[in-house]
Write a protein that holds these residues in place. Structure first.
Motif, PDB file in Angstrom:
ATOM      1  N   GLU A  77       0.832  -1.204   0.000  1.00 43.34           N
ATOM      2  CA  GLU A  77       0.000   0.000   0.000  1.00 43.34           C
ATOM      3  C   GLU A  77       0.870   1.259   0.000  1.00 43.34           C
ATOM      4  N   LYS A  78       1.953   1.238   0.803  1.00 41.10           N
ATOM      5  CA  LYS A  78       2.864   2.388   0.806  1.00 41.10           C
ATOM      6  C   LYS A  78       3.498   2.569  -0.562  1.00 41.10           C
ATOM      7  N   GLU A  79       3.884   1.456  -1.160  1.00 42.70           N
ATOM      8  CA  GLU A  79       4.500   1.518  -2.490  1.00 42.70           C
ATOM      9  C   GLU A  79       3.498   2.051  -3.512  1.00 42.70           C
ATOM     10  N   ARG A  80       2.259   1.571  -3.433  1.00 41.27           N
ATOM     11  CA  ARG A  80       1.223   2.059  -4.353  1.00 41.27           C
ATOM     12  C   ARG A  80       0.972   3.548  -4.142  1.00 41.27           C
ATOM     13  N   ALA A  81       0.949   3.963  -2.883  1.00 38.44           N
ATOM     14  CA  ALA A  81       0.755   5.389  -2.602  1.00 38.44           C
ATOM     15  C   ALA A  81       1.925   6.201  -3.164  1.00 38.44           C
ATOM     16  N   GLY A  82       3.135   5.669  -3.001  1.00 37.88           N
ATOM     17  CA  GLY A  82       4.312   6.343  -3.556  1.00 37.88           C
ATOM     18  C   GLY A  82       4.258   6.419  -5.070  1.00 37.88           C
ATOM     19  N   VAL A  83       3.843   5.319  -5.694  1.00 39.53           N
ATOM     20  CA  VAL A  83       3.732   5.295  -7.154  1.00 39.53           C
ATOM     21  C   VAL A  83       2.667   6.287  -7.610  1.00 39.53           C
ATOM     22  N   GLN A  84       1.543   6.325  -6.876  1.00 36.43           N
ATOM     23  CA  GLN A  84       0.480   7.276  -7.238  1.00 36.43           C
ATOM     24  C   GLN A  84       0.967   8.709  -7.079  1.00 36.43           C
ATOM     25  N   ALA A  85       1.715   8.963  -6.007  1.00 39.72           N
ATOM     26  CA  ALA A  85       2.268  10.310  -5.817  1.00 39.72           C
ATOM     27  C   ALA A  85       3.230  10.655  -6.952  1.00 39.72           C
ATOM     28  N   ASP A  86       4.040   9.684  -7.349  1.00 44.74           N
ATOM     29  CA  ASP A  86       4.958   9.907  -8.469  1.00 44.74           C
ATOM     30  C   ASP A  86       4.191  10.182  -9.759  1.00 44.74           C
ATOM     31  N   ARG A  87       3.110   9.425  -9.982  1.00 43.36           N
ATOM     32  CA  ARG A  87       2.293   9.649 -11.183  1.00 43.36           C
ATOM     33  C   ARG A  87       1.665  11.038 -11.156  1.00 43.36           C
ATOM     34  N   ASP A  88       1.160  11.426  -9.975  1.00 51.79           N
ATOM     35  CA  ASP A  88       0.561  12.758  -9.853  1.00 51.79           C
ATOM     36  C   ASP A  88       1.602  13.844 -10.107  1.00 51.79           C
ATOM     37  N   GLU A 109       4.023  17.864 -13.634  1.00 50.37           N
ATOM     38  CA  GLU A 109       5.175  18.320 -14.423  1.00 50.37           C
ATOM     39  C   GLU A 109       4.800  18.452 -15.893  1.00 50.37           C
ATOM     40  N   ARG A 110       4.042  17.491 -16.399  1.00 52.56           N
ATOM     41  CA  ARG A 110       3.616  17.558 -17.807  1.00 52.56           C
ATOM     42  C   ARG A 110       2.725  18.774 -18.046  1.00 52.56           C
ATOM     43  N   ARG A 111       1.787  19.008 -17.120  1.00 55.09           N
ATOM     44  CA  ARG A 111       0.916  20.189 -17.267  1.00 55.09           C
ATOM     45  C   ARG A 111       1.742  21.474 -17.241  1.00 55.09           C
ATOM     46  N   ASN A 112       2.694  21.548 -16.299  1.00 53.65           N
ATOM     47  CA  ASN A 112       3.561  22.729 -16.229  1.00 53.65           C
ATOM     48  C   ASN A 112       4.363  22.895 -17.506  1.00 53.65           C
ATOM     49  N   ARG A 113       4.861  21.792 -18.024  1.00 55.41           N
ATOM     50  CA  ARG A 113       5.650  21.857 -19.256  1.00 55.41           C
ATOM     51  C   ARG A 113       4.776  22.341 -20.412  1.00 55.41           C
ATOM     52  N   GLU A 114       3.556  21.823 -20.498  1.00 54.66           N
ATOM     53  CA  GLU A 114       2.647  22.264 -21.557  1.00 54.66           C
ATOM     54  C   GLU A 114       2.347  23.757 -21.421  1.00 54.66           C
ATOM     55  N   ARG A 115       2.144  24.209 -20.184  1.00 50.78           N
ATOM     56  CA  ARG A 115       1.908  25.642 -19.969  1.00 50.78           C
ATOM     57  C   ARG A 115       3.115  26.461 -20.403  1.00 50.78           C
ATOM     58  N   LEU A 116       4.299  26.003 -20.005  1.00 52.93           N
ATOM     59  CA  LEU A 116       5.524  26.727 -20.378  1.00 52.93           C
ATOM     60  C   LEU A 116       5.717  26.745 -21.888  1.00 52.93           C
ATOM     61  N   GLU A 117       5.436  25.608 -22.536  1.00 51.34           N
ATOM     62  CA  GLU A 117       5.582  25.560 -23.989  1.00 51.34           C
ATOM     63  C   GLU A 117       4.583  26.507 -24.660  1.00 51.34           C
ATOM     64  N   ALA A 118       3.358  26.572 -24.137  1.00 43.34           N
ATOM     65  CA  ALA A 118       2.358  27.494 -24.698  1.00 43.34           C
ATOM     66  C   ALA A 118       2.801  28.938 -24.489  1.00 43.34           C
ATOM     67  N   THR A 119       3.324  29.236 -23.304  1.00 43.30           N
ATOM     68  CA  THR A 119       3.825  30.587 -23.024  1.00 43.30           C
ATOM     69  C   THR A 119       4.996  30.916 -23.940  1.00 43.30           C
ATOM     70  N   LEU A 120       5.892  29.946 -24.116  1.00 43.88           N
ATOM     71  CA  LEU A 120       7.043  30.153 -25.002  1.00 43.88           C
ATOM     72  C   LEU A 120       6.584  30.441 -26.425  1.00 43.88           C
ATOM     73  N   LYS A 121       5.595  29.692 -26.900  1.00 46.28           N
ATOM     74  CA  LYS A 121       5.091  29.932 -28.255  1.00 46.28           C
ATOM     75  C   LYS A 121       4.495  31.325 -28.382  1.00 46.28           C
ATOM     76  N   ARG A 122       3.710  31.725 -27.362  1.00 47.71           N
ATOM     77  CA  ARG A 122       3.130  33.077 -27.401  1.00 47.71           C
ATOM     78  C   ARG A 122       4.223  34.136 -27.408  1.00 47.71           C
ATOM     79  N   GLU A 123       5.235  33.957 -26.547  1.00 46.30           N
ATOM     80  CA  GLU A 123       6.327  34.926 -26.482  1.00 46.30           C
ATOM     81  C   GLU A 123       7.123  34.960 -27.778  1.00 46.30           C
ATOM     82  N   GLN A 124       7.332  33.794 -28.383  1.00 43.38           N
ATOM     83  CA  GLN A 124       8.048  33.764 -29.659  1.00 43.38           C
ATOM     84  C   GLN A 124       7.240  34.473 -30.742  1.00 43.38           C
ATOM     85  N   ALA A 125       5.917  34.254 -30.736  1.00 45.38           N
ATOM     86  CA  ALA A 125       5.067  34.926 -31.723  1.00 45.38           C
ATOM     87  C   ALA A 125       5.082  36.439 -31.489  1.00 45.38           C
ATOM     88  N   ALA A 126       5.031  36.856 -30.223  1.00 44.83           N
ATOM     89  CA  ALA A 126       5.075  38.294 -29.913  1.00 44.83           C
ATOM     90  C   ALA A 126       6.425  38.876 -30.319  1.00 44.83           C
TER      91      ALA A 126
END
Length: 159
Positions: free
Chosen positions: A83-94, A99-116
């Motif tokens: 159960e601890k391992e599963r909780a750890g794995v779930q925390a890692d997945r979360d 991180e993926r959401r943040n990266r997507e946000r940063l990439e979108a911001t980068l694209k907007r800044e590059q276009a500007a």
């Protein structure tokens, strides 16, 4: 239904006859014993169980009960660790999803800044072209003004 037994008698075969001998060799008693010995308990097999006294059986039952308790405890520990391992794995997945959401946000911001930036560079180029054209027009107007002033002086002198 009654036709069949009569047909069997007519053919010379009846259900009363003994079965034919097998063509396959039967397993010997020794080979069966070696197989069963392989699965016997280390405490002497089934035959030895019937010869044991109730006290010996009770002692063995208590030992097995203690072993069962230890195994259940280990199983509970393993389940908790799982159960601890599963909780750890779930925390890692979360965390990975975050991180993926943040990266997507940063990439979108980068694209907007590059276009500007690209638009700003294009505007800068247009401004430079406009400034160059205005500078040329300024020089032309100054030259025309000087020519007019020169012409005006020439007209005033003649009078």
């Amino acid at each position: 239904m009654q036709d069949r037994p009569q047909d069997a008698k007519a053919n010379g075969t009846t259900a009363e006859e003994k079965p034919k001998p097998r063509t396959r060799a039967t397993t010997t008693r020794n080979s069966r014993q070696t197989k069963s010995k392989r699965f016997e308990r280390s405490n002497g097999g089934e035959a030895a169980d019937t010869d044991l006294s109730p006290k010996a059986l009770l002692t063995r039952l208590e030992q097995q009960s203690g072993q069962l308790g230890m195994l259940r405890s280990k199983l509970d520990d393993a389940r908790q660790a799982l159960e601890k391992e599963r909780a750890g794995v779930q925390a890692d997945r979360d965390a990975l999803a975050e991180e993926r959401r943040n990266r997507e946000r940063l990439e979108a911001t980068l694209k907007r800044e590059q276009a500007a930036r690209k638009q700003a560079e294009e505007t800068l180029e247009e401004s430079r072209a406009t400034a160059t054209a205005l500078e040329a027009q300024h020089h032309l107007l100054r030259a025309q003004l000087k020519a007019l002033e020169h012409k005006k002086r020439g007209l005033l002198r003649r009078r």
